[in-house]
Write an enzyme that holds these catalytic residues in place. Structure first.
Site, mmCIF file in Angstrom:
data_model
loop_
_atom_site.group_PDB
_atom_site.id
_atom_site.type_symbol
_atom_site.label_atom_id
_atom_site.label_comp_id
_atom_site.label_asym_id
_atom_site.label_seq_id
_atom_site.Cartn_x
_atom_site.Cartn_y
_atom_site.Cartn_z
ATOM 1 N N HIS A 1 4.087 8.058 7.749
ATOM 2 C CA HIS A 1 4.936 6.957 8.217
ATOM 3 C C HIS A 1 6.341 7.464 8.546
ATOM 4 O O HIS A 1 6.984 6.968 9.458
ATOM 5 C CB HIS A 1 5.015 5.837 7.181
ATOM 6 C CG HIS A 1 3.714 5.121 6.992
ATOM 7 N ND1 HIS A 1 3.063 5.063 5.782
ATOM 8 C CD2 HIS A 1 2.926 4.450 7.871
ATOM 9 C CE1 HIS A 1 1.931 4.382 5.927
ATOM 10 N NE2 HIS A 1 1.827 3.997 7.185
ATOM 11 N N HIS B 1 2.950 6.758 3.323
ATOM 12 C CA HIS B 1 2.571 8.151 3.532
ATOM 13 C C HIS B 1 3.680 8.864 4.277
ATOM 14 O O HIS B 1 4.411 8.252 5.043
ATOM 15 C CB HIS B 1 1.309 8.241 4.385
ATOM 16 C CG HIS B 1 0.131 7.587 3.754
ATOM 17 N ND1 HIS B 1 -0.532 8.157 2.696
ATOM 18 C CD2 HIS B 1 -0.473 6.406 3.995
ATOM 19 C CE1 HIS B 1 -1.513 7.358 2.334
ATOM 20 N NE2 HIS B 1 -1.495 6.278 3.101
ATOM 21 N N LYS C 1 0.882 -1.177 0.000
ATOM 22 C CA LYS C 1 0.000 0.000 0.000
ATOM 23 C C LYS C 1 0.908 1.212 0.000
ATOM 24 O O LYS C 1 2.062 1.122 0.416
ATOM 25 C CB LYS C 1 -0.868 0.000 1.259
ATOM 26 C CG LYS C 1 -2.143 -0.810 1.116
ATOM 27 C CD LYS C 1 -3.084 -0.391 2.210
ATOM 28 C CE LYS C 1 -4.286 -1.281 2.299
ATOM 29 N NZ LYS C 1 -5.048 -0.964 3.503
HETATM 30 N N1 ARG Z 1 -0.174 0.393 9.378
HETATM 31 C C1 ARG Z 1 -0.989 1.428 9.934
HETATM 32 C C2 ARG Z 1 -1.186 2.548 8.938
HETATM 33 O O1 ARG Z 1 -0.414 2.712 8.064
HETATM 34 C C3 ARG Z 1 -0.402 2.023 11.192
HETATM 35 C C4 ARG Z 1 -0.317 1.068 12.341
HETATM 36 C C5 ARG Z 1 -0.190 1.754 13.649
HETATM 37 N N2 ARG Z 1 -0.137 0.868 14.755
HETATM 38 C C6 ARG Z 1 -1.195 0.206 15.270
HETATM 39 N N3 ARG Z 1 -1.002 -0.603 16.271
HETATM 40 N N4 ARG Z 1 -2.385 0.367 14.785
HETATM 41 O O2 ARG Z 1 -2.156 3.282 9.036
#
Ligand code: ARG
Length: 571
Positions: A136, A133, A130
């Site tokens: 991140h 962003h 995906k």
């Molecule tokens: N992968 C998720 C995203 O990109 C963020 C994860 C953050 N951590 C969690 N425990 N939800 O939106």
């Protein structure tokens, strides 16, 4: 500074006839806005309420009492309106601060407050297949800084990358790949390639039910542990992870665990059972399973879709339980952007309803979004492009500064460009309160004279240069009474404030408090250095000033290291 404050608090509380607690005095102490107003101020409003007297009268009386006591730490106390202003004894401030820095060296700024306690920090957490962003990148930079800050405060931080390595997007990636696999491309550019497969297949799936079904089937096979699907998923995950790790290495970051969403595949059933046992699970109209949060005025938290599939929230529920049971941490931090605020509020509330009293230790460390971080090739989609762009732009800035005679041509290496580019990126991110939205501007971030990473690195290198030039070892101690000019005292105070900045950065999960402290320190250092000679100022004065300058170097180094910016010794 802390020792001074504690001593002062004790004495004020005593002078006030114990009408106020030393701890309360401590919390009320302020830094006066002007140096003429002293080094620390105590506002008398709280006491005024307690004693039913005007604050000015109380300030006057306390000043009278405190004046009678001579102390080695404070040379003077004055009442000014409702404030009591205290002036440090010069030698004491210099002795305390410089001796501490000298002895604690790389540990100066840290403490033992977290002894025996663990903090779980969930950060970075990009999604495989995906888009990446800029959020991140923010999470990565803020989360890594928090790991270092907590470590400095004596906690054991556990950095977890909650990788988005599970979910229906993998169904699409595998469906697309199985139709026309390009193994070479997968080996070469796993992140780019996965995203391409996903994006293209997703477009098709929007139009064709058959494609959607194909993707669902693949994901179902994966969830059921089918060997072919699992092997393919594993391959995409491993190769993407390798690429992510290369990027983390450039940022100087490593995780304790990569426990992505897939890690909780076999732990979700148990989490769901616990929700059911707590009597919280309800069925939605379409047969989905959810926890209603009407009382809390929040939408329900969906834990299982009508087709039986679990969700992001189901995995976060399982992850929270797992982390608590494995580590019993003092806190679990989620370094994730503000758009996910509702998700974490729901999650925490559901855990509380389940009777997990530890849910109060879950903290969503949220941050605003970044605007305008584009590369010359367009909007940034891949983290690596952003880092490459930072290094390329830094290279140009370095060339400009070499031309202007500001930088040594010999130091204009690739490593320097990388360190400065990344330092600029990090400082730009960590200079504002994290919840504020940031407008990113490359020129501004790389300016050698503004409040930037390169500026901090440059100041550090310049100080190293002064120390090299002096050709003498930095003395252990000095005649501290000589460090008494106003500019010098401001510099000493800025040094002394560093440990409090680190402490508060941990309490508030706010690394920008350290960045603020470093900008203030470099500012007062420049004022000091423009006013006073160091080398050639005369034997004992030179020694004292060398020790002072070396302390500035040490504190800058410690602060930059906590933020993740390389303290450069030569530029
Ligand atoms: N992968 C998720 C995203 O990109 C963020 C994860 C953050 N951590 C969690 N425990 N939800 O939106």
């Amino acid at each position: 500074m802390k020792k001074f404050k504690q001593e002062l608090a004790r004495r004020v509380a005593e002078a006030a006839g114990r009408q106020i607690d030393p701890a309360e005095v401590l919390s009320l102490l302020e830094a006066p806005p002007e140096p003429e107003m002293g080094d620390l101020a105590f506002p008398c409003f709280t006491l005024s309420k307690k004693l039913k007297q005007s604050p000015a009268k109380i300030a006057g009386e306390l000043a009278g009492k405190l004046k009678a006591e001579v102390s080695t730490s404070f040379k003077q106390v004055e009442a000014k309106g409702p404030y009591l202003n205290f002036f440090f004894a010069e030698a004491a401030l210099a002795r305390e601060t410089l001796t501490d820095i000298r002895h604690q060296a790389d540990r100066f700024g840290g403490s033992e407050e977290g002894q025996g306690q663990t903090v779980v920090i969930d950060y970075s957490s990009p999604n495989i297949a995906k888009p990446f962003h800029i959020g991140h990148l923010r999470s990565t930079v803020i989360g890594a800084a928090l790991c270092r800050i907590y470590a400095a405060l004596g906690y054991q931080p556990i950095g977890i990358n909650h990788l988005g390595d599970w979910g229906t997007q993998f169904g699409m990636v595998m469906a697309a790949y199985s139709e026309s696999p390009d193994e070479a491309e997968l080996e070469e550019h796993p992140i780019r390639y996965s995203l391409k497969l996903y994006t293209e297949f997703n477009r098709r799936a929007e139009a064709e039910e058959a494609a959607r079904e194909q993707a669902r089937q693949w994901f179902r096979r994966l969830e059921a542990g089918d060997p072919e699907a699992t092997a393919l998923w594993q391959k995409f995950r491993d190769l993407s992870l390798q690429e992510f790790q290369r990027i983390y290495t450039r940022l100087g970051i490593s995780f304790d665990h990569y426990m992505g969403e897939s890690f909780y595949n076999d732990k979700m059933e148990d989490a769901i059972t616990r929700v059911e046992k707590a009597g919280l699970m309800e069925k939605g109209e379409d047969g989905a399973e959810l926890v209603r949060l009407e009382e809390e005025k929040m939408p329900p938290l969906l834990l299982r879709k009508s087709d039986g599939a679990t969700l992001y929230a189901t995995r976060d529920l399982a992850a929270a339980i797992f982390r608590w049971e494995r580590y019993h941490p003092a806190r679990i931090l989620y370094v994730v952007g503000t758009p996910q605020e509702l998700h974490f509020r729901q999650l925490i509330r559901v855990l509380e309803k389940m009777g997990c009293d530890w849910a109060q230790n879950l903290v969503h460390v949220k941050f605003g979004h970044v605007q305008g971080m584009s590369t010359r090739r367009g909007t940034a989609v891949f983290l690596e492009d952003v880092l490459d762009e930072a290094a390329a732009r830094a290279r140009e800035k370095i060339a400009e500064n070499v031309k202007a005679g500001k930088l040594d041509p010999a130091s204009a290496t690739e490593e320097l460009a990388e360190a400065i580019g990344i330092g600029a990126l990090i400082a730009q991110d960590l200079k504002n309160r994290r919840e504020r939205d940031v407008v990113f501007d490359w020129d501004q971030a790389l300016n050698f004279d503004g409040e930037t990473g390169p500026y901090l690195q440059y100041t550090h290198a310049r100080i190293c240069g002064i120390l090299r030039k002096s050709g003498k070892p930095v003395p252990e101690k000095a005649d501290f009474g000589l460090l008494s000019e106003p500019e010098t005292r401001e510099l000493l105070k800025a040094l002394a404030r560093f440990p409090e900045a680190v402490e508060r950065a941990g309490q508030e999960n706010e690394p920008s408090l350290i960045t603020d402290c470093l900008f203030e320190l470099t500012k007062v250092f420049n004022v000091f250095y423009n006013t006073h000679r160091v080398i050639g100022s005369g034997r004992s004065l030179e020694e004292a000033r060398l020790l002072l300058v070396d302390s500035v170097r040490q504190v800058l180094k410690n602060g930059l290291t906590l933020l993740g910016i390389q303290p450069l010794e030569k530029m």
